[in-house]
Design a protein around this motif. Structure first.
Motif, PDB file in Angstrom:
ATOM      1  N   PHE A  75      -6.140  10.727  -7.834  1.00  0.00           N
ATOM      2  CA  PHE A  75      -7.294   9.842  -7.721  1.00  0.00           C
ATOM      3  C   PHE A  75      -7.674   9.230  -9.069  1.00  0.00           C
ATOM      4  N   HIS A  76      -7.370   9.937 -10.152  1.00  0.00           N
ATOM      5  CA  HIS A  76      -7.561   9.340 -11.473  1.00  0.00           C
ATOM      6  C   HIS A  76      -6.534   8.233 -11.683  1.00  0.00           C
ATOM      7  N   PHE A  77      -5.320   8.444 -11.193  1.00  0.00           N
ATOM      8  CA  PHE A  77      -4.292   7.412 -11.356  1.00  0.00           C
ATOM      9  C   PHE A  77      -4.668   6.150 -10.593  1.00  0.00           C
ATOM     10  N   LEU A  78      -5.389   6.295  -9.492  1.00  0.00           N
ATOM     11  CA  LEU A  78      -5.847   5.125  -8.746  1.00  0.00           C
ATOM     12  C   LEU A  78      -6.750   4.256  -9.614  1.00  0.00           C
ATOM     13  N   ILE A  79      -7.598   4.895 -10.419  1.00  0.00           N
ATOM     14  CA  ILE A  79      -8.458   4.146 -11.335  1.00  0.00           C
ATOM     15  C   ILE A  79      -7.606   3.408 -12.369  1.00  0.00           C
ATOM     16  N   LEU A  80      -6.533   4.065 -12.823  1.00  0.00           N
ATOM     17  CA  LEU A  80      -5.625   3.429 -13.779  1.00  0.00           C
ATOM     18  C   LEU A  80      -4.957   2.202 -13.158  1.00  0.00           C
ATOM     19  N   VAL A  81      -4.624   2.275 -11.874  1.00  0.00           N
ATOM     20  CA  VAL A  81      -4.019   1.135 -11.176  1.00  0.00           C
ATOM     21  C   VAL A  81      -4.984  -0.049 -11.166  1.00  0.00           C
ATOM     22  N   CYS A  82      -6.236   0.227 -10.852  1.00  0.00           N
ATOM     23  CA  CYS A  82      -7.248  -0.841 -10.830  1.00  0.00           C
ATOM     24  C   CYS A  82      -7.420  -1.448 -12.223  1.00  0.00           C
ATOM     25  N   CYS A  83      -7.468  -0.579 -13.227  1.00  0.00           N
ATOM     26  CA  CYS A  83      -7.617  -1.046 -14.601  1.00  0.00           C
ATOM     27  C   CYS A  83      -6.404  -1.872 -15.022  1.00  0.00           C
ATOM     28  N   ALA A  84      -5.216  -1.424 -14.633  1.00  0.00           N
ATOM     29  CA  ALA A  84      -3.988  -2.147 -14.969  1.00  0.00           C
ATOM     30  C   ALA A  84      -3.998  -3.551 -14.373  1.00  0.00           C
TER      31      ALA A  84
ATOM     32  N   SER B  33       2.097 -10.409  -7.617  1.00  0.00           N
ATOM     33  CA  SER B  33       2.480  -9.843  -6.319  1.00  0.00           C
ATOM     34  C   SER B  33       3.456  -8.677  -6.449  1.00  0.00           C
ATOM     35  N   ASP B  34       4.005  -8.493  -7.648  1.00  0.00           N
ATOM     36  CA  ASP B  34       4.967  -7.420  -7.868  1.00  0.00           C
ATOM     37  C   ASP B  34       4.237  -6.105  -8.137  1.00  0.00           C
ATOM     38  N   VAL B  35       4.238  -5.221  -7.149  1.00  0.00           N
ATOM     39  CA  VAL B  35       3.541  -3.941  -7.273  1.00  0.00           C
ATOM     40  C   VAL B  35       4.135  -3.096  -8.393  1.00  0.00           C
ATOM     41  N   HIS B  36       5.453  -3.213  -8.604  1.00  0.00           N
ATOM     42  CA  HIS B  36       6.107  -2.432  -9.647  1.00  0.00           C
ATOM     43  C   HIS B  36       5.514  -2.733 -11.020  1.00  0.00           C
ATOM     44  N   THR B  37       5.209  -4.010 -11.274  1.00  0.00           N
ATOM     45  CA  THR B  37       4.607  -4.406 -12.549  1.00  0.00           C
ATOM     46  C   THR B  37       3.262  -3.713 -12.762  1.00  0.00           C
ATOM     47  N   ILE B  38       2.467  -3.661 -11.705  1.00  0.00           N
ATOM     48  CA  ILE B  38       1.147  -3.032 -11.788  1.00  0.00           C
ATOM     49  C   ILE B  38       1.283  -1.534 -12.048  1.00  0.00           C
ATOM     50  N   LEU B  39       2.179  -0.883 -11.318  1.00  0.00           N
ATOM     51  CA  LEU B  39       2.358   0.558 -11.475  1.00  0.00           C
ATOM     52  C   LEU B  39       2.931   0.918 -12.847  1.00  0.00           C
ATOM     53  N   THR B  40       3.815   0.069 -13.362  1.00  0.00           N
ATOM     54  CA  THR B  40       4.369   0.311 -14.697  1.00  0.00           C
ATOM     55  C   THR B  40       3.282   0.257 -15.758  1.00  0.00           C
ATOM     56  N   LYS B  41       2.375  -0.721 -15.608  1.00  0.00           N
ATOM     57  CA  LYS B  41       1.259  -0.852 -16.556  1.00  0.00           C
ATOM     58  C   LYS B  41       0.315   0.343 -16.426  1.00  0.00           C
ATOM     59  N   ALA B  42       0.062   0.789 -15.219  1.00  0.00           N
ATOM     60  CA  ALA B  42      -0.810   1.934 -15.013  1.00  0.00           C
ATOM     61  C   ALA B  42      -0.211   3.191 -15.667  1.00  0.00           C
TER      62      ALA B  42
ATOM     63  N   VAL C 100       0.843  -1.201   0.000  1.00  0.00           N
ATOM     64  CA  VAL C 100       0.000   0.000   0.000  1.00  0.00           C
ATOM     65  C   VAL C 100       0.878   1.251   0.000  1.00  0.00           C
ATOM     66  N   ILE C 101       1.881   1.244   0.860  1.00  0.00           N
ATOM     67  CA  ILE C 101       2.767   2.401   0.978  1.00  0.00           C
ATOM     68  C   ILE C 101       3.519   2.647  -0.324  1.00  0.00           C
ATOM     69  N   ARG C 102       3.979   1.574  -0.970  1.00  0.00           N
ATOM     70  CA  ARG C 102       4.695   1.735  -2.248  1.00  0.00           C
ATOM     71  C   ARG C 102       3.763   2.304  -3.325  1.00  0.00           C
ATOM     72  N   ILE C 103       2.536   1.828  -3.373  1.00  0.00           N
ATOM     73  CA  ILE C 103       1.567   2.354  -4.342  1.00  0.00           C
ATOM     74  C   ILE C 103       1.282   3.819  -4.063  1.00  0.00           C
ATOM     75  N   TRP C 104       1.193   4.168  -2.785  1.00  0.00           N
ATOM     76  CA  TRP C 104       0.884   5.553  -2.424  1.00  0.00           C
ATOM     77  C   TRP C 104       2.032   6.501  -2.770  1.00  0.00           C
TER      78      TRP C 104
ATOM     79  N   ILE D 199      -6.122  -5.668 -16.706  1.00  0.00           N
ATOM     80  CA  ILE D 199      -5.528  -5.882 -18.023  1.00  0.00           C
ATOM     81  C   ILE D 199      -4.354  -6.852 -17.941  1.00  0.00           C
ATOM     82  N   LEU D 200      -3.598  -6.802 -16.856  1.00  0.00           N
ATOM     83  CA  LEU D 200      -2.442  -7.683 -16.700  1.00  0.00           C
ATOM     84  C   LEU D 200      -2.836  -9.163 -16.642  1.00  0.00           C
ATOM     85  N   ILE D 201      -4.073  -9.451 -16.300  1.00  0.00           N
ATOM     86  CA  ILE D 201      -4.519 -10.855 -16.257  1.00  0.00           C
ATOM     87  C   ILE D 201      -5.661 -11.094 -17.258  1.00  0.00           C
TER      88      ILE D 201
END
Length: 379
Positions: A327-336, A363-372, A313-317, A339-341
């Motif tokens: 807050f728009h980027f948070l939506i992108l994280v959820c969408c990412a 489990s790799d948060v970096h992968t999710i954030l990169t996609k977002a 959570v802290i890394r995402i924040w 899409i990743l799966i």
């Protein structure tokens, strides 16, 4: 520690050493994650959340003023009606016929006190089990609030206030044999499992009690929103980050600094919380909150499986706070995350897909954030 990581820490130190901090440069650095070492993350969050001014020469006077303001909030809002201390600059108000606990007058301070207790009970239930996968919030803080805990002051802790409220609200039942049983609603609802957490000695308070105080003060100052379930999950990571700052001069004031950072964050996002209060009982927001609340009570293990662990959570924040439109980027994280799966979701039926989402495979948060970030750049 790798050479690359040491260089990254140095980049942050250089950016934070400027008399006038370049916000654009700092955001770019923070987007890819903020080091914890040296209290860098805690300091960056205070800047990104518009708490600390960019001009460092203003910090000392600004922080002194803000912390004094928060102390005043505690004096005015934690105090019980009819109790005050003259040496704290407050006049003593004895319980009289003018204002007493049974006074039906809506303007009575006691009437407000009892209404506040309803909100306090909601907050208390949520914060006592904040991030149960880690012990931090159950442990004592190194800097308990002396204003509240000092026996020479006539202030009551919120924890004690909750315990007194549930005791006064005891229900009395008689069984078939005529024996009277007295039970606390709090205990019946499993709000306060006495054997779950260690009882701290007098003069100490757990970190969750500090979070409870922050949320209670916020609710008092913002009656239009008050407290909505989920706010505890926002305060928790901010407070944890500030309360684990390796710099003791910052750590000591984690409570006040968290309060103002949380207030700033809520000012950007308060519409969502007001909407959730206004939604009808058939609204999606209300329904989802109800589902998660019930799931947390009925199956805590599954509930925790649907959430990121606090370090993630802290890394995402780090990334969310660094983005101007966080807050728009948070939506992108959820969408990412979806899409990743996508390949798995496209071949699975509803049941399989629900299981996949409940046990998210990446489990790799970096992968999710990169996609977002990729989605953001391509929009």
């Amino acid at each position: 520690m790798s050479t690359a990581y040491k260089n990254r820490i140095q980049e942050f130190k250089v950016a934070l050493s400027e008399e006038n901090i370049n916000l654009k440069t700092l955001r770019e650095l923070c987007f890819n994650g903020i080091p914890f070492e040296g209290g860098i993350r805690a300091l960056c969050w205070k800047i990104l959340l518009n708490y600390l001014p960019l001009d460092q020469t203003l910090w000392e006077s600004f922080l002194k003023k803000q912390r004094e303001v928060y102390s005043q909030f505690l004096k005015e809002m934690i105090i019980q009606p009819g109790i005050a201390k003259a040496n704290l600059g407050l006049s003593r108000e004895d319980v009289t016929m003018e204002d007493h606990p049974l006074n039906p007058n809506p303007e009575s301070r006691w009437n407000t006190y009892f209404k506040d207790n309803e909100i306090l009970l909601q907050i208390d239930k949520d914060v006592r089990r904040l991030y149960p996968d880690m012990a931090f919030f159950q442990r004592p803080t190194e800097y308990p609030c002396q204003l509240i805990l000092d026996p020479q002051n006539d202030y009551e802790t919120l924890r004690r206030r909750v315990e007194q409220t549930t005791l006064k609200a005891q229900t009395v039942n008689r069984n078939r044999s005529g024996v009277t049983n007295v039970s606390s609603p709090g205990k019946a609802l499993n709000l306060y499992p006495s054997n779950e957490y260690e009882v701290l000695p007098n003069g100490s308070e757990a970190h969750w009690e500090v979070v409870e105080r922050i949320l209670f003060i916020y609710a008092k100052l913002n009656p239009g929103i008050a407290y909505v379930q989920g706010m505890n999950e926002i305060v928790g990571p901010i407070y944890y980050t500030f309360a684990t700052d390796p710099n003791s001069q910052w750590k000591e004031h984690a409570e006040a600094d968290t309060f103002f950072c949380f207030t700033n964050l809520m000012s950007e996002n308060r519409d969502n919380f007001i909407k959730s209060l206004d939604d009808s009982q058939c609204g999606i927001t209300y329904k989802m909150e109800s589902v998660y609340s019930m799931l947390k009570d009925k199956d805590l293990e599954l509930y925790l499986k649907l959430e990121f662990l606090l370090p993630d959570v802290i890394r995402i924040w780090d990334t969310l706070f660094s983005d101007e439109d966080r807050f728009h980027f948070l939506i992108l994280v959820c969408c990412a995350m979806l899409i990743l799966i996508r390949d798995n979701l496209l071949v699975g039926d509803f049941t399989v897909n629900m299981r996949l989402l409940q046990d998210y495979p990446i489990s790799d948060v970096h992968t999710i954030l990169t996609k977002a970030k990729e989605l953001q750049d391509n929009s």
